[in-house]
Design a protein around this motif. Sequence first.
Motif, PDB file in Angstrom:
ATOM      1  N   ILE A  59       6.979   6.969  15.437  1.00  0.00           N
ATOM      2  CA  ILE A  59       5.800   6.084  15.243  1.00  0.00           C
ATOM      3  C   ILE A  59       6.506   4.722  15.796  1.00  0.00           C
ATOM      4  CG2 ILE A  59       4.082   4.593  13.871  1.00  0.00           C
ATOM      5  CD1 ILE A  59       3.816   7.794  13.889  1.00  0.00           C
ATOM      6  N   GLY A  60       5.842   4.396  17.024  1.00  0.00           N
ATOM      7  CA  GLY A  60       6.675   3.129  17.711  1.00  0.00           C
ATOM      8  C   GLY A  60       6.078   1.731  17.533  1.00  0.00           C
ATOM      9  N   VAL A  61       6.532   0.978  18.091  1.00  0.00           N
ATOM     10  CA  VAL A  61       6.183  -0.565  17.919  1.00  0.00           C
ATOM     11  C   VAL A  61       4.808  -0.526  18.433  1.00  0.00           C
ATOM     12  CG1 VAL A  61       6.382  -2.929  18.783  1.00  0.00           C
ATOM     13  CG2 VAL A  61       8.420  -1.677  18.063  1.00  0.00           C
ATOM     14  N   GLY A  62       3.911  -1.194  17.796  1.00  0.00           N
ATOM     15  CA  GLY A  62       2.429  -1.195  17.969  1.00  0.00           C
ATOM     16  C   GLY A  62       1.841  -0.142  17.787  1.00  0.00           C
ATOM     17  N   ASP A  63       2.034   1.078  17.140  1.00  0.00           N
ATOM     18  CA  ASP A  63       1.480   1.961  16.705  1.00  0.00           C
ATOM     19  C   ASP A  63       0.729   1.517  15.157  1.00  0.00           C
ATOM     20  OD1 ASP A  63       1.852   3.842  18.591  1.00  0.00           O
ATOM     21  OD2 ASP A  63       3.445   4.820  17.757  1.00  0.00           O
ATOM     22  N   ARG A  64      -0.368   2.244  15.015  1.00  0.00           N
ATOM     23  CA  ARG A  64      -1.124   1.764  14.072  1.00  0.00           C
ATOM     24  C   ARG A  64      -0.898   2.752  12.717  1.00  0.00           C
ATOM     25  NH1 ARG A  64      -1.674   1.250  18.784  1.00  0.00           N
ATOM     26  NH2 ARG A  64      -3.581   2.701  19.091  1.00  0.00           N
ATOM     27  N   VAL A  65      -0.876   2.184  11.649  1.00  0.00           N
ATOM     28  CA  VAL A  65      -0.339   3.012  10.397  1.00  0.00           C
ATOM     29  C   VAL A  65      -1.246   2.611   9.311  1.00  0.00           C
ATOM     30  CG1 VAL A  65       1.297   3.282   8.444  1.00  0.00           C
ATOM     31  CG2 VAL A  65       2.074   2.907  10.821  1.00  0.00           C
ATOM     32  N   ALA A  66      -2.295   3.357   8.759  1.00  0.00           N
ATOM     33  CA  ALA A  66      -3.413   3.034   7.894  1.00  0.00           C
ATOM     34  C   ALA A  66      -3.211   3.605   6.543  1.00  0.00           C
ATOM     35  CB  ALA A  66      -4.813   3.853   8.469  1.00  0.00           C
ATOM     36  N   PHE A  67      -3.607   2.546   5.436  1.00  0.00           N
ATOM     37  CA  PHE A  67      -3.345   2.767   3.876  1.00  0.00           C
ATOM     38  C   PHE A  67      -5.023   2.631   3.436  1.00  0.00           C
ATOM     39  CE2 PHE A  67       0.970   2.390   4.641  1.00  0.00           C
ATOM     40  CZ  PHE A  67       1.926   2.612   3.551  1.00  0.00           C
ATOM     41  N   VAL A  68      -5.167   3.790   2.802  1.00  0.00           N
ATOM     42  CA  VAL A  68      -6.466   3.740   1.745  1.00  0.00           C
ATOM     43  C   VAL A  68      -6.038   3.644   0.509  1.00  0.00           C
ATOM     44  CG1 VAL A  68      -8.697   4.562   1.460  1.00  0.00           C
ATOM     45  CG2 VAL A  68      -7.561   4.965   3.590  1.00  0.00           C
ATOM     46  N   SER A  69      -5.952   2.461  -0.119  1.00  0.00           N
ATOM     47  CA  SER A  69      -5.264   2.495  -1.617  1.00  0.00           C
ATOM     48  C   SER A  69      -5.697   1.400  -2.244  1.00  0.00           C
ATOM     49  CB  SER A  69      -3.692   2.182  -1.405  1.00  0.00           C
ATOM     50  OG  SER A  69      -2.924   2.022  -2.584  1.00  0.00           O
ATOM     51  N   HIS A  70      -5.698   1.480  -3.696  1.00  0.00           N
ATOM     52  CA  HIS A  70      -5.953   0.552  -4.682  1.00  0.00           C
ATOM     53  C   HIS A  70      -4.773  -0.553  -4.553  1.00  0.00           C
ATOM     54  CE1 HIS A  70      -8.729   3.833  -5.926  1.00  0.00           C
ATOM     55  NE2 HIS A  70      -9.510   2.664  -6.795  1.00  0.00           N
ATOM     56  N   ASN A  71      -4.729  -1.641  -5.401  1.00  0.00           N
ATOM     57  CA  ASN A  71      -3.468  -2.432  -5.305  1.00  0.00           C
ATOM     58  C   ASN A  71      -2.426  -1.531  -5.827  1.00  0.00           C
ATOM     59  OD1 ASN A  71      -5.249  -4.578  -4.585  1.00  0.00           O
ATOM     60  ND2 ASN A  71      -5.203  -5.583  -6.095  1.00  0.00           N
ATOM     61  N   SER A  72      -1.230  -1.639  -5.331  1.00  0.00           N
ATOM     62  CA  SER A  72       0.035  -1.111  -5.612  1.00  0.00           C
ATOM     63  C   SER A  72       1.039  -1.615  -4.965  1.00  0.00           C
ATOM     64  CB  SER A  72      -0.090   0.558  -5.235  1.00  0.00           C
ATOM     65  OG  SER A  72       0.094   0.893  -4.018  1.00  0.00           O
ATOM     66  N   ALA A  73       2.261  -1.477  -5.852  1.00  0.00           N
ATOM     67  CA  ALA A  73       3.808  -1.967  -5.274  1.00  0.00           C
ATOM     68  C   ALA A  73       3.781  -1.113  -3.796  1.00  0.00           C
ATOM     69  CB  ALA A  73       4.818  -1.507  -6.163  1.00  0.00           C
ATOM     70  N   ARG A  74       3.554   0.039  -3.610  1.00  0.00           N
ATOM     71  CA  ARG A  74       3.809   0.556  -2.571  1.00  0.00           C
ATOM     72  C   ARG A  74       2.998   0.282  -1.456  1.00  0.00           C
ATOM     73  NH1 ARG A  74       3.825   4.637  -6.615  1.00  0.00           N
ATOM     74  NH2 ARG A  74       5.742   6.043  -6.582  1.00  0.00           N
ATOM     75  N   LEU A  75       1.617  -0.250  -1.637  1.00  0.00           N
ATOM     76  CA  LEU A  75       0.858  -0.871  -0.695  1.00  0.00           C
ATOM     77  C   LEU A  75       1.368  -2.427  -0.342  1.00  0.00           C
ATOM     78  CD1 LEU A  75      -1.473  -1.532   1.440  1.00  0.00           C
ATOM     79  CD2 LEU A  75      -2.946  -1.803  -0.536  1.00  0.00           C
ATOM     80  N   LEU A  76       1.833  -2.960  -1.306  1.00  0.00           N
ATOM     81  CA  LEU A  76       2.654  -4.100  -0.889  1.00  0.00           C
ATOM     82  C   LEU A  76       3.767  -4.196  -0.372  1.00  0.00           C
ATOM     83  CD1 LEU A  76       3.092  -7.266  -1.817  1.00  0.00           C
ATOM     84  CD2 LEU A  76       4.474  -6.819  -3.995  1.00  0.00           C
ATOM     85  N   SER A  77       4.554  -3.073  -0.336  1.00  0.00           N
ATOM     86  CA  SER A  77       5.763  -2.870   0.470  1.00  0.00           C
ATOM     87  C   SER A  77       5.509  -2.647   2.148  1.00  0.00           C
ATOM     88  CB  SER A  77       6.622  -1.792  -0.149  1.00  0.00           C
ATOM     89  OG  SER A  77       5.976  -0.557   0.047  1.00  0.00           O
ATOM     90  N   ALA A  78       4.096  -2.106   2.032  1.00  0.00           N
ATOM     91  CA  ALA A  78       3.964  -1.746   3.558  1.00  0.00           C
ATOM     92  C   ALA A  78       3.619  -3.097   4.324  1.00  0.00           C
ATOM     93  CB  ALA A  78       2.552  -0.912   3.677  1.00  0.00           C
ATOM     94  N   PHE A  79       3.207  -4.151   3.839  1.00  0.00           N
ATOM     95  CA  PHE A  79       3.048  -5.360   4.481  1.00  0.00           C
ATOM     96  C   PHE A  79       4.203  -5.843   5.035  1.00  0.00           C
ATOM     97  CE2 PHE A  79      -0.682  -5.980   1.450  1.00  0.00           C
ATOM     98  CZ  PHE A  79      -1.447  -6.305   2.526  1.00  0.00           C
ATOM     99  N   PHE A  80       5.484  -5.353   4.847  1.00  0.00           N
ATOM    100  CA  PHE A  80       6.801  -5.532   5.093  1.00  0.00           C
ATOM    101  C   PHE A  80       7.357  -4.339   5.995  1.00  0.00           C
ATOM    102  CE2 PHE A  80       5.919  -8.276   1.661  1.00  0.00           C
ATOM    103  CZ  PHE A  80       5.823  -9.642   2.303  1.00  0.00           C
ATOM    104  N   GLY A  81       7.315  -3.036   5.270  1.00  0.00           N
ATOM    105  CA  GLY A  81       7.685  -1.851   6.044  1.00  0.00           C
ATOM    106  C   GLY A  81       6.889  -1.439   7.087  1.00  0.00           C
ATOM    107  N   VAL A  82       5.903  -2.107   7.316  1.00  0.00           N
ATOM    108  CA  VAL A  82       4.929  -1.661   8.454  1.00  0.00           C
ATOM    109  C   VAL A  82       5.103  -2.766   9.565  1.00  0.00           C
ATOM    110  CG1 VAL A  82       2.704  -1.102   9.542  1.00  0.00           C
ATOM    111  CG2 VAL A  82       3.620   0.000   7.270  1.00  0.00           C
ATOM    112  N   CYS A  83       4.336  -4.000   9.163  1.00  0.00           N
ATOM    113  CA  CYS A  83       4.128  -5.137   9.844  1.00  0.00           C
ATOM    114  C   CYS A  83       5.736  -5.846  10.438  1.00  0.00           C
ATOM    115  CB  CYS A  83       3.650  -6.387   9.241  1.00  0.00           C
ATOM    116  SG  CYS A  83       1.826  -5.840   8.626  1.00  0.00           S
TER     117      CYS A  83
END
Length: 509
Positions: A59-83
């Motif tokens: 998955i390269g720079v600029g590729d899109r990663v979708a999350f369908v999730s309720h609030n969770s620490a895993r989703l919170l980590s995606a704001f930094f692990g993805v973006c």
Amino acid sequence: MIVPFSAADFLDRALAVYKDRIGVHDEPDQPATSLGELTYAQLGERAKAMAAKHDALGIGVGDRVAFVSHNSARLLSAFFGVCGYGRVLVPVNFRLSVEEVAYIVEHSGARVLYVDPELADSLAEVKCEFTFVLGEDADLYLDGVEPQPWEHEENATATINYTSGTTARPKGVQITHRNIWTNALTFALHAGVTDRDVYLHTLPQFHANGWGMPFAMTGLGVPHVILRKVDGAEILRRVEKYGVTVMCAAPAVVNAVLEAAQDWDGPIPGRDKTRIIVAGAPPPTKTIVRVQEELGWEFLQIYGLTETSPVLTVNRMRAEWDDLPPLEQAAKLVRAGNPALGVTLKIDAEGEVLARSNVVLEGYWEQPEESAKALEGGWFHTGDGGVIDDEGYLTISDRKKDVIITGGENVSSIEVEDVIFSHPDVAEVAVIGVPDEKWGETIKALVVKAEGSALTEAELIAYCKTKVAGYKAPTTVEFRDVLARTATGKLQKFKLRAPYWEGRDRQVN
């Protein structure tokens, strides 16, 4: 010297200053195994491991990663692990139907889809190159591997947030790293956030990136308390347990807390310490008075849109108002507010609110015509009607676009009309927003049935719920013999809405 802004900067500061502090209290009651308490150092490791996993998947720079999730620490980590590593996060509203989620995944071109365990079965039909269930951490993270670095580009798209608006299909709002930075810093400044705060995630993290609070709070070392599902009594319990000092919420959440407080045993937690930041629709003045008197919490109001990252205005108690009676204070606070730092507002000749700021979107994903229309003349066209008073405060008085805001969620009336019109027993339809005490506004469908049809209100509402998210379905249906139109055959929504809003100063609630 110019150093490009990045969403990664917020976690980087937390790691530099607060790495041993508990940064996250994960939701304990969820279908996935709770991550419990995480220090900021552990949150940083999870973000790195998520990025390393995406490297391994190609998955390269600029590729899109979708999350369908309720609030969770895993989703919170995606704001930094993805973006934070140059990919684009697509946080999807978990309340949407299978068809709606599938459209967003396809339209965004997401290569990876992460799904909440509670939704895994219902979303099994959604196609994506890689699909994983949150909580199965072997699929989410790749530990012990250093991720590839990303050379920061502040004008790169960081997230694509889909929002309902003037079209039947949701539009993908492109928010850049620069947008995120500007919004997070100005919001935190106006809300007076410090490292002594504790933040409760009462707001869905998918909604305009949690209004930018995941970034702002992390950068200032504030502990995040994750709340998976809104419940008034549970909010009070979390405030008491963790010493919560700040949260963001739609008016319906405020009402839920006020209702729960009626049955609360003992002093209300957070009195004289907690502030609640409200947006989505201006609550009644009596609600503001109740928040300040019954809860003892400070009330702040903001106004903005997904397209503006979202904060455009802020309204907070001023020293000049301290000696005013509670109702007069509330009358001041019910306004949308003053422009946030760096925001310029004006009202055009037709009464529409226009905005200029570094928080305004880059554009709508793969919709250049819609982008050009929204940004015409170098101003963002909000689609809201409003007035700016002599004190410089904005009040939203009407909606010029076909949007209904119910419980803080935008609903395109055109989208709902399309669904209703697809029913074989419907000849004509108009969908409008009408005032509602609990939700602010609710959805009413005005319907002309096909000749000979015996269609009922309950049947039509149930039909809608099979096609779109439940909150988009009408709560009431009114059958009519005819819908009045102009000589050119156009429905005049303002005339259809007028009887339901009679006696009100504003055409929004």
